[in-house]
Motif scaffolding. Structure first.
Motif, PDB file in Angstrom:
ATOM      1  N   HIS A  58       0.814  -1.217   0.000  1.00 34.89           N
ATOM      2  CA  HIS A  58       0.000   0.000   0.000  1.00 34.89           C
ATOM      3  C   HIS A  58       0.848   1.267   0.000  1.00 34.89           C
ATOM      4  CE1 HIS A  58      -3.766   2.194   0.400  1.00 34.89           C
ATOM      5  NE2 HIS A  58      -3.162   2.972   1.280  1.00 34.89           N
ATOM      6  N   SER A  59       1.635   1.511   1.046  1.00 35.69           N
ATOM      7  CA  SER A  59       2.426   2.747   1.124  1.00 35.69           C
ATOM      8  C   SER A  59       3.588   2.524   2.074  1.00 35.69           C
ATOM      9  CB  SER A  59       1.564   3.915   1.620  1.00 35.69           C
ATOM     10  OG  SER A  59       1.286   3.791   3.005  1.00 35.69           O
ATOM     11  N   VAL A 273      -6.387  -5.417  -1.488  1.00 33.67           N
ATOM     12  CA  VAL A 273      -6.238  -4.138  -2.196  1.00 33.67           C
ATOM     13  C   VAL A 273      -7.227  -3.164  -1.577  1.00 33.67           C
ATOM     14  CG1 VAL A 273      -6.472  -2.931  -4.399  1.00 33.67           C
ATOM     15  CG2 VAL A 273      -5.512  -5.252  -4.338  1.00 33.67           C
ATOM     16  N   TRP A 274      -6.744  -1.984  -1.190  1.00 37.23           N
ATOM     17  CA  TRP A 274      -7.618  -0.983  -0.596  1.00 37.23           C
ATOM     18  C   TRP A 274      -8.303  -0.193  -1.706  1.00 37.23           C
ATOM     19  CZ3 TRP A 274      -9.235  -1.501   4.031  1.00 37.23           C
ATOM     20  CH2 TRP A 274      -9.915  -0.467   4.680  1.00 37.23           C
ATOM     21  N   PRO A 275      -9.617  -0.019  -1.644  1.00 38.03           N
ATOM     22  CA  PRO A 275     -10.320   0.708  -2.717  1.00 38.03           C
ATOM     23  C   PRO A 275      -9.779   2.126  -2.902  1.00 38.03           C
ATOM     24  CG  PRO A 275     -11.871  -0.413  -1.266  1.00 38.03           C
ATOM     25  CD  PRO A 275     -10.536  -0.507  -0.604  1.00 38.03           C
ATOM     26  N   ILE A 276      -9.738   2.536  -4.158  1.00 40.95           N
ATOM     27  CA  ILE A 276      -9.267   3.884  -4.499  1.00 40.95           C
ATOM     28  C   ILE A 276     -10.455   4.767  -4.855  1.00 40.95           C
ATOM     29  CG2 ILE A 276      -7.805   5.236  -6.059  1.00 40.95           C
ATOM     30  CD1 ILE A 276      -6.188   2.640  -6.527  1.00 40.95           C
ATOM     31  N   ASP A 279     -14.453   1.177  -8.794  1.00 43.04           N
ATOM     32  CA  ASP A 279     -13.803  -0.047  -9.262  1.00 43.04           C
ATOM     33  C   ASP A 279     -12.430   0.199  -9.877  1.00 43.04           C
ATOM     34  OD1 ASP A 279     -15.930  -1.675  -8.486  1.00 43.04           O
ATOM     35  OD2 ASP A 279     -17.016  -1.299 -10.340  1.00 43.04           O
ATOM     36  N   GLN A 280     -11.821   1.328  -9.605  1.00 42.75           N
ATOM     37  CA  GLN A 280     -10.483   1.595 -10.138  1.00 42.75           C
ATOM     38  C   GLN A 280      -9.461   0.717  -9.435  1.00 42.75           C
ATOM     39  OE1 GLN A 280      -9.104   5.711 -10.033  1.00 42.75           O
ATOM     40  NE2 GLN A 280      -6.992   5.033  -9.843  1.00 42.75           N
ATOM     41  N   ILE A 281      -8.611   0.034 -10.207  1.00 42.60           N
ATOM     42  CA  ILE A 281      -7.517  -0.737  -9.625  1.00 42.60           C
ATOM     43  C   ILE A 281      -6.152  -0.250 -10.096  1.00 42.60           C
ATOM     44  CG2 ILE A 281      -8.945  -2.791  -9.346  1.00 42.60           C
ATOM     45  CD1 ILE A 281      -7.274  -4.003 -11.724  1.00 42.60           C
TER      46      ILE A 281
END
Length: 544
Positions: A58-59, A273-276, A279-281
């Motif tokens: 993630h970061s 995966v954390w949502p952005i 539905d963008q990945i």
């Protein structure tokens, strides 16, 4: 990659090219000397945590943590506690909290563990009323502006459950890695046990709604080797097509909106995966000033496939005339305008920030498989209307179906002098390596990037259809543009190692057909190593 479209593509490739010429426990224990301690073996009976645990890149201050507490899917909401520690014994807890599992998320608990130290190996677990999940190991990204000594990634894709076992995941779990980049086809939406390729039972139905997509993820995560890899390393996954439906494009989302929504919901429920934004990945991860990784979505924004007179998708053939000449149309996009701008601007920013390596997690091949080159002066004299890059292609499901956009990318990379750019690719169930040219029909065109296609975990390739695979491997090196390496017969994964002065990529292969994961053929074997000095396009090849 199974079905009529894939058969057509393989048929063309065959005709054209021939014509041209343990257990999970063990995998968690192994670790290279001097590396961080791997998590202890997970218990054989995971009880209510039967899907294991997972973490996601993630970061520099956060990781995504995931598990599934099965009872929560059957009853009211359940609060599940989580802990992150700096040691595998959990003597030093650095963060903790709770997440909620319920029927609404199928018992999946996904949390963003924040305020963590940068560039650190950490351990995590989940607990409910005295019940504990397996322990997982994860890692935060390095601090911005730092220069890690190295970054080591595994690259994997395409893990059809019924047609192969997962010795590749056992091998990946035993590696010392910073992350696993997964390029899609985590599940296959097909009904199970469909043909003679199967080596293990899959009694699932075709995934078309939320319960059936969820069932697919639970079946895949029942495999102990896959769970071991998730426990050992943080993942950076993207989807390809089979997480929804074969060879889909943006029109598929309009034609099957409920099915698409179910497929995407299940993916986000079961992936770390954390949502952005909805539905963008597509997203980016950066390891200090050493590596910038762009993770793409080449599915949901792409323009529709070209169709024939009966509405059938045309995924192979000649682009000299309509309708397939439309693959060269100006504006035709595999990424969509917003993602393309994001990608190209990201290259520019990484170059400006003096990041050494720029890698792209790319589902489908950017290098063209052009069986016959029709963009030649003699042919153009006879046919002045021939489109640029005209030819007979083995696939239009990859970037060759969107050649204008590929040219936009390669031309901007060349114009801005973007250095050390590499594409890490999945989808096609084979290992390839090639140079990406600014213009592959221009004599002496400069090389602007390298592409490494990293095989499949278990999904079958050209080898399943006959004995021509080895001849095809030789033939593709004579194409224009050609390929420097091809292996169509084996399963496996890629290993990428980046340092400030050098990058290497290795292709490791395994026998995914044997149920005995201790068999010699199931052990990973390095088939080839590519060495790439920074600041050059001189990639050397060492076999074995």
């Amino acid at each position: 990659m199974r079905g009529k479209a894939e058969m057509d593509r393989r048929g063309l490739l065959r005709g054209g090219l021939v014509g041209l010429s343990g257990a999970a426990a063990a995998s968690l224990i192994g670790c290279a000397p001097g590396t961080a301690m791997l998590p202890p073996p997970e218990p054989m009976d995971l009880g209510p945590f039967s899907c294991g645990i997972a973490s996601g890149v993630h970061s520099d201050t956060a990781v995504v943590l995931w598990t599934r507490f099965a009872p929560a899917a059957l009853a009211g909401p359940v609060q599940v506690a989580w802990q992150v520690a700096s040691d595998p014994g959990f003597a030093q807890i650095v963060q903790s909290g709770t997440g909620t599992g319920s029927a609404q998320n199928d018992g999946c608990i996904k949390v963003l563990a924040d305020n963590l130290p940068a560039g650190q190996t950490l351990w995590y677990r989940f607990t409910v009323d005295g019940l504990s999940s397996p322990i997982g190991r994860t890692k935060t990204l390095p601090a911005p502006g730092s220069t890690p000594a190295s970054v080591r990634l595994a690259v994997a894709s395409c893990q059809n459950y019924s047609v192969g076992y997962y010795p590749a995941w056992r091998a990946i779990a035993a590696e010392d890695l910073d992350a696993v980049v997964f390029l899609g086809d985590y599940i296959y939406e097909y009904a199970g046990s469909a043909d003679a390729l199967d080596v293990r039972a899959d009694g699932s139905v075709e995934a078309t709604d939320l319960p059936s997509y969820r069932a697919k993820y639970k079946m895949y995560k029942s495999d102990p080797e896959l769970r071991a890899a998730h426990a050992a390393h943080p993942f950076a996954p993207v989807w390809d097509d089979h997480e929804f439906m074969n060879d889909y494009d943006r029109m598929s989302l309009l034609n099957f909106p409920e099915r698409a929504a179910a497929a995407y919901q299940a993916w986000f429920e079961y992936q770390p995966v954390w949502p952005i934004n909805a539905d963008q990945i597509y997203r980016r991860a950066r390891w200090g000033n050493l590596l910038d990784l762009s993770l793409l979505d080449t599915r949901q924004y792409r323009d529709p496939h070209i169709t024939g007179p009966n509405g059938e998708r045309l995924l192979v053939g000649s682009t000299a005339s309509l309708p397939l000449s439309q693959v060269h149309d100006v504006g035709r996009s595999i990424l969509g305008t917003k993602q393309r701008d994001w990608l190209l601007d990201g290259f520019s920013q990484a170059q400006s920030d003096a990041v050494t390596w720029k890698l792209v997690a790319n589902q489908v091949m950017i290098s063209p498989i052009r069986i016959l080159d029709l963009d030649e002066p003699a042919l153009r004299a006879l046919r002045p209307d021939l489109p640029k890059h005209a030819g007979v292609y083995a696939s239009f499901d990859d970037w060759s179906g969107y050649s204008w956009e590929r040219d936009q990318l390669t031309q901007r990379v060349a114009a801005e002098g973007i250095s050390n750019l590499g594409f890490l690719t999945g989808d096609i169930h084979a290992f390839w390596q090639s140079q990406v040219l600014r213009d592959f029909d221009e004599p002496f065109s400069p090389v602007v990037a390298q592409e490494f296609v990293c095989g499949s975990i278990s999904s079958k390739g050209l080898d399943y259809a006959g004995d021509f695979a080895q001849a095809a491997e030789t033939a593709v090196r004579t194409l224009r543009p050609g390929f420097r390496y091809a292996d169509f017969r084996r399963r496996g994964f890629g290993l990428v190692n980046c340092t400030p002065s050098h990058a290497s990529v290795e292709y490791r292969t395994v026998n995914a057909s044997t149920p005995d994961l201790n068999a010699p053929s199931a052990q990973p074997k390095r088939r080839v190593r590519f060495d790439w000095p920074a600041g050059t396009q001189k990639v050397s090849i060492t076999r074995g």
